[in-house]
Motif scaffolding. Structure first.
Motif, mmCIF file in Angstrom:
data_model
loop_
_atom_site.group_PDB
_atom_site.id
_atom_site.type_symbol
_atom_site.label_atom_id
_atom_site.label_comp_id
_atom_site.label_asym_id
_atom_site.label_seq_id
_atom_site.Cartn_x
_atom_site.Cartn_y
_atom_site.Cartn_z
ATOM 1 N N LEU A 331 70.728 -65.177 -22.115
ATOM 2 C CA LEU A 331 71.443 -64.044 -21.544
ATOM 3 C C LEU A 331 72.355 -64.510 -20.412
ATOM 4 O O LEU A 331 72.515 -65.710 -20.178
ATOM 5 N N GLY A 332 72.904 -63.542 -19.679
ATOM 6 C CA GLY A 332 73.876 -63.856 -18.643
ATOM 7 C C GLY A 332 73.314 -64.622 -17.468
ATOM 8 O O GLY A 332 74.052 -65.340 -16.782
ATOM 9 N N ILE A 333 72.002 -64.501 -17.201
ATOM 10 C CA ILE A 333 71.410 -65.252 -16.091
ATOM 11 C C ILE A 333 71.482 -66.742 -16.392
ATOM 12 O O ILE A 333 71.949 -67.545 -15.571
ATOM 13 N N SER A 334 71.021 -67.127 -17.585
ATOM 14 C CA SER A 334 71.063 -68.548 -17.957
ATOM 15 C C SER A 334 72.492 -69.045 -18.082
ATOM 16 O O SER A 334 72.784 -70.185 -17.701
ATOM 17 N N LEU A 335 73.388 -68.231 -18.611
ATOM 18 C CA LEU A 335 74.776 -68.665 -18.738
ATOM 19 C C LEU A 335 75.386 -68.917 -17.359
ATOM 20 O O LEU A 335 76.129 -69.887 -17.167
ATOM 21 N N ALA A 336 75.072 -68.067 -16.386
ATOM 22 C CA ALA A 336 75.567 -68.276 -15.024
ATOM 23 C C ALA A 336 75.019 -69.576 -14.451
ATOM 24 O O ALA A 336 75.744 -70.349 -13.806
ATOM 25 N N ALA A 337 73.730 -69.843 -14.703
ATOM 26 C CA ALA A 337 73.128 -71.080 -14.208
ATOM 27 C C ALA A 337 73.763 -72.292 -14.874
ATOM 28 O O ALA A 337 74.052 -73.310 -14.215
ATOM 29 N N MET A 338 73.966 -72.230 -16.188
ATOM 30 C CA MET A 338 74.614 -73.323 -16.909
ATOM 31 C C MET A 338 75.991 -73.609 -16.323
ATOM 32 O O MET A 338 76.367 -74.768 -16.117
ATOM 33 N N THR A 339 76.743 -72.562 -16.062
ATOM 34 C CA THR A 339 78.107 -72.723 -15.565
ATOM 35 C C THR A 339 78.117 -73.306 -14.162
ATOM 36 O O THR A 339 78.945 -74.174 -13.837
ATOM 37 N N GLN A 340 77.189 -72.856 -13.313
ATOM 38 C CA GLN A 340 77.128 -73.378 -11.949
ATOM 39 C C GLN A 340 76.822 -74.870 -11.939
ATOM 40 O O GLN A 340 77.475 -75.643 -11.232
ATOM 41 N N VAL A 341 75.836 -75.310 -12.714
ATOM 42 C CA VAL A 341 75.498 -76.731 -12.685
ATOM 43 C C VAL A 341 76.557 -77.552 -13.411
ATOM 44 O O VAL A 341 76.898 -78.667 -12.974
ATOM 45 N N ALA A 342 77.122 -77.034 -14.498
ATOM 46 C CA ALA A 342 78.172 -77.770 -15.216
ATOM 47 C C ALA A 342 79.374 -78.015 -14.317
ATOM 48 O O ALA A 342 80.038 -79.055 -14.419
ATOM 49 N N PRO A 368 79.860 -61.939 -18.628
ATOM 50 C CA PRO A 368 80.871 -62.988 -18.459
ATOM 51 C C PRO A 368 81.925 -62.892 -19.556
ATOM 52 O O PRO A 368 81.618 -62.521 -20.693
ATOM 53 N N ARG A 369 83.164 -63.237 -19.216
ATOM 54 C CA ARG A 369 84.262 -63.188 -20.184
ATOM 55 C C ARG A 369 84.860 -64.576 -20.348
ATOM 56 O O ARG A 369 85.263 -65.212 -19.368
ATOM 57 N N PHE A 370 84.905 -65.043 -21.590
ATOM 58 C CA PHE A 370 85.535 -66.318 -21.891
ATOM 59 C C PHE A 370 87.041 -66.111 -22.018
ATOM 60 O O PHE A 370 87.498 -65.201 -22.714
ATOM 61 N N ARG A 371 87.785 -66.962 -21.362
ATOM 62 C CA ARG A 371 89.236 -66.954 -21.475
ATOM 63 C C ARG A 371 89.676 -68.352 -21.897
ATOM 64 O O ARG A 371 89.385 -69.325 -21.201
ATOM 65 N N ASP A 379 82.381 -68.226 -7.175
ATOM 66 C CA ASP A 379 82.157 -68.667 -5.805
ATOM 67 C C ASP A 379 81.392 -67.622 -5.005
ATOM 68 O O ASP A 379 81.230 -67.771 -3.787
ATOM 69 N N ALA A 380 80.909 -66.576 -5.681
ATOM 70 C CA ALA A 380 80.098 -65.558 -5.010
ATOM 71 C C ALA A 380 78.747 -66.160 -4.634
ATOM 72 O O ALA A 380 78.308 -67.152 -5.225
ATOM 73 N N PRO A 381 78.056 -65.577 -3.668
ATOM 74 C CA PRO A 381 76.756 -66.129 -3.275
ATOM 75 C C PRO A 381 75.773 -66.203 -4.451
ATOM 76 O O PRO A 381 75.748 -65.326 -5.324
ATOM 77 N N GLY A 382 74.953 -67.252 -4.449
ATOM 78 C CA GLY A 382 73.967 -67.428 -5.507
ATOM 79 C C GLY A 382 74.623 -67.709 -6.844
ATOM 80 O O GLY A 382 75.613 -68.435 -6.943
ATOM 81 N N LEU A 383 74.062 -67.120 -7.897
ATOM 82 C CA LEU A 383 74.615 -67.282 -9.245
ATOM 83 C C LEU A 383 75.842 -66.411 -9.474
ATOM 84 O O LEU A 383 76.536 -66.562 -10.480
ATOM 85 N N GLY A 384 76.064 -65.452 -8.579
ATOM 86 C CA GLY A 384 77.225 -64.574 -8.721
ATOM 87 C C GLY A 384 77.024 -63.465 -9.729
ATOM 88 O O GLY A 384 77.997 -62.954 -10.282
ATOM 89 N N ILE A 385 75.775 -63.076 -9.972
ATOM 90 C CA ILE A 385 75.478 -62.022 -10.940
ATOM 91 C C ILE A 385 74.575 -60.978 -10.298
ATOM 92 O O ILE A 385 73.919 -61.233 -9.292
ATOM 93 N N THR A 386 74.538 -59.783 -10.909
ATOM 94 C CA THR A 386 73.706 -58.680 -10.424
ATOM 95 C C THR A 386 72.844 -58.171 -11.570
ATOM 96 O O THR A 386 73.334 -57.971 -12.689
ATOM 97 N N LEU A 387 71.574 -57.966 -11.296
ATOM 98 C CA LEU A 387 70.641 -57.501 -12.315
ATOM 99 C C LEU A 387 70.831 -56.018 -12.593
ATOM 100 O O LEU A 387 70.948 -55.206 -11.679
ATOM 101 N N ASP A 388 70.856 -55.668 -13.875
ATOM 102 C CA ASP A 388 70.893 -54.270 -14.314
ATOM 103 C C ASP A 388 69.442 -53.838 -14.549
ATOM 104 O O ASP A 388 68.863 -54.112 -15.596
ATOM 105 N N ARG A 389 68.871 -53.174 -13.563
ATOM 106 C CA ARG A 389 67.442 -52.862 -13.631
ATOM 107 C C ARG A 389 67.116 -51.843 -14.717
ATOM 108 O O ARG A 389 66.044 -51.914 -15.332
ATOM 109 N N ASP A 390 68.003 -50.939 -14.984
ATOM 110 C CA ASP A 390 67.753 -49.968 -16.052
ATOM 111 C C ASP A 390 67.686 -50.672 -17.401
ATOM 112 O O ASP A 390 66.811 -50.374 -18.229
#
Length: 427
Positions: A331-342, A368-371, A379-390
């Motif tokens: 999901l988007g959490i892992s994709l954000a982590a992959m992108t940050q370390v890459a 996330p959107r691929f272009r 460059d946002a703090p942390g992974l740069g993502i927000t959890l959708d709790r619903d």
């Protein structure tokens, strides 16, 4: 240590996410696949996110580690490995040994490797929480980005048009070269990917060779990869390498095991890549000594997190081994982590894999959107993502209401539900 950086609570949420009927050498993806979302909450009220596999064998070690973490500093990620081993109950990993496969697509699975996949989510969540607390992106905590974008590759699959008894999906059927090419056209149109990887090991090698040839004809000059997940003999692997040597960027895990891969590598100039025979540091020396692989596909879930991914990258750089990045049904959490370390790896030789465009559900508020096949590095703090709790609650409810059939990924069982006499192909 600032008390605000101490861990106050850890929340684990197993979920089931929709998965299309993608085919591989082990069978077919089930209608839903399990994932685990990890939330680490600091005394300062900051929540960090991580994600990993959600099968039952991961949940026991994850729960034990979660129970032990409160009171520990969120900065102490190096201590997660020893803590996970200390609190682990052997019964939690019963049946996991050197001969077992996790999903059939990862190579030899051990209890130690399983723990690394669990720790990876906790390490990511700690780094996310620390970055949010300090106002820094995760890549800054890893030493800083060396690229503003990360390139990804289209991940092509043979697939059915629908799960048995289910509604057709938007992608349609792809069980021949024409279907694979049409799928690639859609990936190109929607996301602009510059390279294509086909998951093979599904049909006889000559059919998959024809699909790669069709892709080369449709997208001349684009890098192409073929991954049969160890389904071929050495002789078949060499025959395919001879046939496709002029168009393949690399051939990924054509045969099973380091010995077989080394034999293939000795007989072809086509680069061999792996995410099966080298998935832990202790497997690196033999593979390098025998010349079995020229490219390692890193995966922070396998290797124990983002810091260890950087350690692997440094090792590959030292020994002249190419580096790319493996993907799972994430999901988007892992994709954000992959992108940050890459973004922090000085040498990333090939576009990274990603399953993400196949997923129709997520737990982050903004997908996330691929272009042009690339993701911008946040460059946002942390992974740069927000959890959708619903959404998280909805997907957890699906997991809670499941009768147990989907809580462990089993591609072979899903295939046999449709074709009882099916056995994995070996060529």
């Amino acid at each position: 240590m600032d008390s605000a950086l101490c861990i106050d609570d850890v929340r684990l949420t197993p979920i089931l996410i929709a998965d299309p009927p993608l085919l591989n050498t082990q069978g077919v993806h089930q209608p839903f696949t399990p994932r685990l979302v990890v939330e680490i909450v600091t005394r300062g009220g900051v929540t960090g996110l991580g994600e990993t596999y959600g099968d039952a064998r991961y949940l026991g070690p994850a729960r034990a580690l979660a129970a032990a973490l409160p009171g520990h500093p969120v900065t102490h990620v190096n201590g997660l490995f020893a803590l996970a081993e200390e609190v682990g109950d052997p019964a939690m990993t019963a049946g996991v040994d050197e001969r077992a496969d996790a999903g059939g697509l990862r190579g030899a699975q051990t209890a130690a490797k399983l723990r690394l996949s669990v720790v990876s989510a906790f390490e990511t969540a700690c780094l996310d929480a620390l970055g949010k607390t300090l106002g820094l992106p995760v890549h800054a905590l890893l030493g800083g980005k060396v690229r503003a974008e990360v390139e990804y590759s289209a991940y092509l699959f043979y697939k059915w048009g629908a799960h048995p008894g289910g509604a057709p999906d938007a992608w349609g059927e792809a069980v021949d070269p024409a279907g694979v090419v049409e799928q690639a056209r859609r990936f190109d149109r929607l996301h602009g990917f510059g390279s294509f990887k086909l998951k093979g090991g599904v049909f006889p090698p000559e059919e998959e060779t024809a699909a790669i040839r069709a892709l080369a004809g449709e997208f001349p000059g684009r890098p192409l990869r073929l991954d049969p997940n160890g389904a071929w003999s050495v002789a078949t692997s060499l025959a395919v390498a001879r046939e496709l040597g002029d168009v393949l960027e690399y051939l990924e895990d054509p045969a099973t095991g380091t010995a077989a891969m080394a034999e293939v590598a000795a007989g072809t100039e086509v680069p061999l890549a792996t995410n099966m025979c080298v998935t832990a540091f202790e497997e690196v020396p033999e593979a390098l000594a025998r010349g079995a692989v020229r490219i390692v596909l890193c995966d922070h879930h396998y290797w124990g997190g983002l810091h260890r991914t950087r350690e692997l990258a440094a090792l590959c750089r030292t020994y002249g081994i190419g580096l790319s990045m493996h993907s799972n049904t994430h999901l988007g959490i892992s994709l954000a982590a992959m992108t940050q370390v890459a973004a922090t790896l000085p040498r990333l030789d090939h576009a990274c894999d990603t399953h993400y465009p196949w997923q129709t559900e997520d737990v982050v508020t903004t997908a996330p959107r691929f272009r042009s096949g690339r993701l911008a590095v946040s460059d946002a703090p942390g992974l740069g993502i927000t959890l959708d709790r619903d959404r998280l609650a909805d997907l957890h409810r699906r997991w809670a209401e499941d009768d147990g059939r989907m809580r462990d990924r089993d591609d072979a069982a899903a295939m046999r539900a449709a074709h009882p006499e099916w056995t994995p192909g070996r060529w």
